[in-house]
Design an enzyme around this catalytic site. Structure first.
Site, PDB file in Angstrom:
ATOM      1  N   THR A  41      -7.541  -7.082  -8.283  1.00 15.40           N
ATOM      2  CA  THR A  41      -7.153  -8.486  -8.098  1.00 15.40           C
ATOM      3  C   THR A  41      -6.274  -8.885  -9.288  1.00 15.40           C
ATOM      4  O   THR A  41      -5.941  -8.053 -10.118  1.00 15.40           O
ATOM      5  CB  THR A  41      -8.433  -9.356  -8.135  1.00 15.40           C
ATOM      6  N   ASP A  42      -5.922 -10.155  -9.358  1.00 15.81           N
ATOM      7  CA  ASP A  42      -5.301 -10.654 -10.587  1.00 15.81           C
ATOM      8  C   ASP A  42      -6.360 -10.631 -11.687  1.00 15.81           C
ATOM      9  O   ASP A  42      -7.552 -10.448 -11.393  1.00 15.81           O
ATOM     10  CB  ASP A  42      -4.787 -12.081 -10.338  1.00 15.81           C
TER      11      ASP A  42
ATOM     12  N   GLY B 239     -15.142  -0.828 -12.064  1.00 11.13           N
ATOM     13  CA  GLY B 239     -14.165   0.212 -12.406  1.00 11.13           C
ATOM     14  C   GLY B 239     -14.149   0.557 -13.880  1.00 11.13           C
ATOM     15  O   GLY B 239     -13.970   1.718 -14.262  1.00 11.13           O
TER      16      GLY B 239
ATOM     17  N   ASP C  69     -10.162  -3.474   0.636  1.00 12.47           N
ATOM     18  CA  ASP C  69      -9.736  -3.682   2.036  1.00 12.47           C
ATOM     19  C   ASP C  69      -9.418  -2.365   2.739  1.00 12.47           C
ATOM     20  O   ASP C  69      -9.310  -2.329   3.958  1.00 12.47           O
ATOM     21  CB  ASP C  69      -8.514  -4.607   2.074  1.00 12.47           C
TER      22      ASP C  69
ATOM     23  N   HIS D 240       0.825  -1.221   0.000  1.00 11.21           N
ATOM     24  CA  HIS D 240       0.000   0.000   0.000  1.00 11.21           C
ATOM     25  C   HIS D 240       0.855   1.265   0.000  1.00 11.21           C
ATOM     26  O   HIS D 240       0.494   2.257  -0.640  1.00 11.21           O
ATOM     27  CB  HIS D 240      -0.964  -0.032   1.195  1.00 11.21           C
TER      28      HIS D 240
ATOM     29  N   ASP E 103      -5.935  -0.796  -7.786  1.00 10.84           N
ATOM     30  CA  ASP E 103      -5.585  -1.774  -6.746  1.00 10.84           C
ATOM     31  C   ASP E 103      -6.496  -2.983  -6.943  1.00 10.84           C
ATOM     32  O   ASP E 103      -7.418  -3.240  -6.167  1.00 10.84           O
ATOM     33  CB  ASP E 103      -5.799  -1.149  -5.360  1.00 10.84           C
TER      34      ASP E 103
HETATM   35  N1  SAM Z   1      -3.602  -6.290  -3.106  1.00 13.21           N
HETATM   36  C1  SAM Z   1      -4.433  -7.184  -3.902  1.00 13.21           C
HETATM   37  C2  SAM Z   1      -3.670  -7.738  -5.057  1.00 13.21           C
HETATM   38  O1  SAM Z   1      -2.601  -7.200  -5.378  1.00 13.21           O
HETATM   39  O2  SAM Z   1      -4.135  -8.741  -5.612  1.00 13.21           O
HETATM   40  C3  SAM Z   1      -5.679  -6.471  -4.320  1.00 13.21           C
HETATM   41  C4  SAM Z   1      -6.488  -6.155  -3.125  1.00 13.21           C
HETATM   42  S1  SAM Z   1      -8.067  -5.490  -3.286  1.00 13.21           S
HETATM   43  C5  SAM Z   1      -8.874  -6.569  -2.204  1.00 13.21           C
HETATM   44  C6  SAM Z   1      -8.664  -5.957  -4.879  1.00 13.21           C
HETATM   45  C7  SAM Z   1     -10.069  -5.393  -5.025  1.00 13.21           C
HETATM   46  O3  SAM Z   1     -10.395  -5.207  -6.413  1.00 13.21           O
HETATM   47  C8  SAM Z   1     -11.198  -6.308  -4.465  1.00 13.21           C
HETATM   48  O4  SAM Z   1     -11.846  -5.651  -3.392  1.00 13.21           O
HETATM   49  C9  SAM Z   1     -12.141  -6.521  -5.638  1.00 13.21           C
HETATM   50  O5  SAM Z   1     -13.513  -6.582  -5.280  1.00 13.21           O
HETATM   51  C10 SAM Z   1     -11.826  -5.303  -6.493  1.00 13.21           C
HETATM   52  N2  SAM Z   1     -12.203  -5.438  -7.905  1.00 13.21           N
HETATM   53  C11 SAM Z   1     -11.987  -6.493  -8.727  1.00 13.21           C
HETATM   54  N3  SAM Z   1     -12.494  -6.256  -9.956  1.00 13.21           N
HETATM   55  C12 SAM Z   1     -13.044  -5.004  -9.920  1.00 13.21           C
HETATM   56  C13 SAM Z   1     -13.703  -4.172 -10.868  1.00 13.21           C
HETATM   57  N4  SAM Z   1     -13.928  -4.598 -12.129  1.00 13.21           N
HETATM   58  N5  SAM Z   1     -14.097  -2.933 -10.487  1.00 13.21           N
HETATM   59  C14 SAM Z   1     -13.858  -2.490  -9.211  1.00 13.21           C
HETATM   60  N6  SAM Z   1     -13.258  -3.235  -8.251  1.00 13.21           N
HETATM   61  C15 SAM Z   1     -12.847  -4.476  -8.614  1.00 13.21           C
END
Ligand code: SAM
Length: 291
Positions: free
Chosen positions: A160-161, A141, A88, A64, A158
């Protein structure tokens, strides 16, 4: 004594990590994910989505701090910040430390991730969601940047994969939308995986992003629970000088920001843009295809 239950990460098929589950705090199907939050005596509380580790209390500060203070201090005059994902709250906690920022918009697709992390990982957001500058939007997003008429000085993905709802955040359309929402010297950064394990994701970003900006590069840091070595963050901006600032200027900006960090330093900031030869070569070969 019967062995403890284990959480096996399923990000990679033939390689991975496990965590002993000292206690499962929350495990539910949310609107978008299979969300698990559990205690592990080594890493503290751990949050995972669909079998992939997202964040742990023990090492989240590395990720972060580097995904916020590097673009914000490189920009030098950021007033409007957009966070995509970040459910988070750890990213938000670091961004609100910058008193010069006027507004922070956070677009997270699954409100349950925000709610459960507020409850079970309170130190991640540490009250940041209550900052009057924060506007939390529960939405996709990609849809947000597609329709957004606002401009931002720093955009942080930020995500996910590239799996499930996260996949669109690595698409050419998303990068085009983010570029359109960037102010003139704006900077876009995004988590872009661990190149030793996911080098194709780095090359995909180059092929898709480099047509929209003058400078598409990466910077790196090692986050222990993102397995396989150092991870990279995508860097995209039309300000070609932004990642080559003198150390003295970064030190002065860091001093003026007067923020406490546990990982970020101006020297680390500057050094993080140096990449291993195999990553440089992969970026260069993808760039030739893109141009
Ligand atoms: N640090 C983590 C990593 O590097 O994998 C990422 C953490 S954060 C929890 C990832 C966030 O992205 C999740 O809360 C997920 O719901 C969000 N997310 C995934 N796809 C998304 C989208 N299309 N639009 C907005 N948020 C999204």
């Amino acid at each position: 004594m019967q062995g403890k239950q284990q959480y096996l990460e399923t990000l990679h098929t033939a390689y991975g990590q496990y965590f002993e589950i000292d206690s499962m705090l929350y495990e539910q199907k949310t609107p978008q994910w299979h969300l698990s939050i559990f205690e592990n005596r080594q890493m503290g509380r751990v949050m995972a989505l669909n079998g992939v580790i997202q964040t742990t209390e023990r090492d989240e500060f590395v990720y972060h701090e580097m995904l916020t203070h590097v673009p914000i201090l490189a920009h030098g005059a950021a007033r409007k910040v957009l966070i995509i994902g970040g459910g988070d709250g750890g990213m938000l906690r670091e961004v609100v430390k910058h008193q010069d920022i006027d507004t922070i918009t956070m677009v997270e697709i699954d409100g349950a991730v925000v709610d459960m992390c507020k409850q079970y990982l309170p130190q991640h957001s540490a009250g940041a969601f209550d900052d009057p500058r924060v506007n939390l939007v529960i939405a996709d997003g990609l849809a947000f940047v597609r329709d957004c008429q606002d401009k931002f000085d720093v955009i942080i993905s930020d995500c996910t994969d590239p799996v499930g709802p996260g996949e669109v955040l690595f698409s050419s359309e998303f990068y085009a939308g983010c570029k359109r929402c960037l102010s003139e010297k704006g900077i876009f950064v995004a988590q872009n995986g661990v190149p030793f394990m996911q080098l194709d994701e780095v090359q995909d970003t180059v092929r898709r992003m480099s047509t929209y900006v003058k400078d598409c590069w990466f910077y790196q840091t090692a986050v222990p629970t993102y397995v396989g070595g150092s991870m990279v963050f995508a860097w995209a901006t039309d300000d070609v000088h932004a990642r080559q600032l003198p150390l003295a200027l970064l030190q002065e900006r860091f001093q003026r920001a007067a923020i406490a960090t546990r990982y970020y330093t101006p020297a680390l900031h500057q050094a993080s843009f140096a990449l291993p030869a195999y990553v440089e070569q992969a970026v260069a070969s993808a760039m030739t295809v893109a141009r």
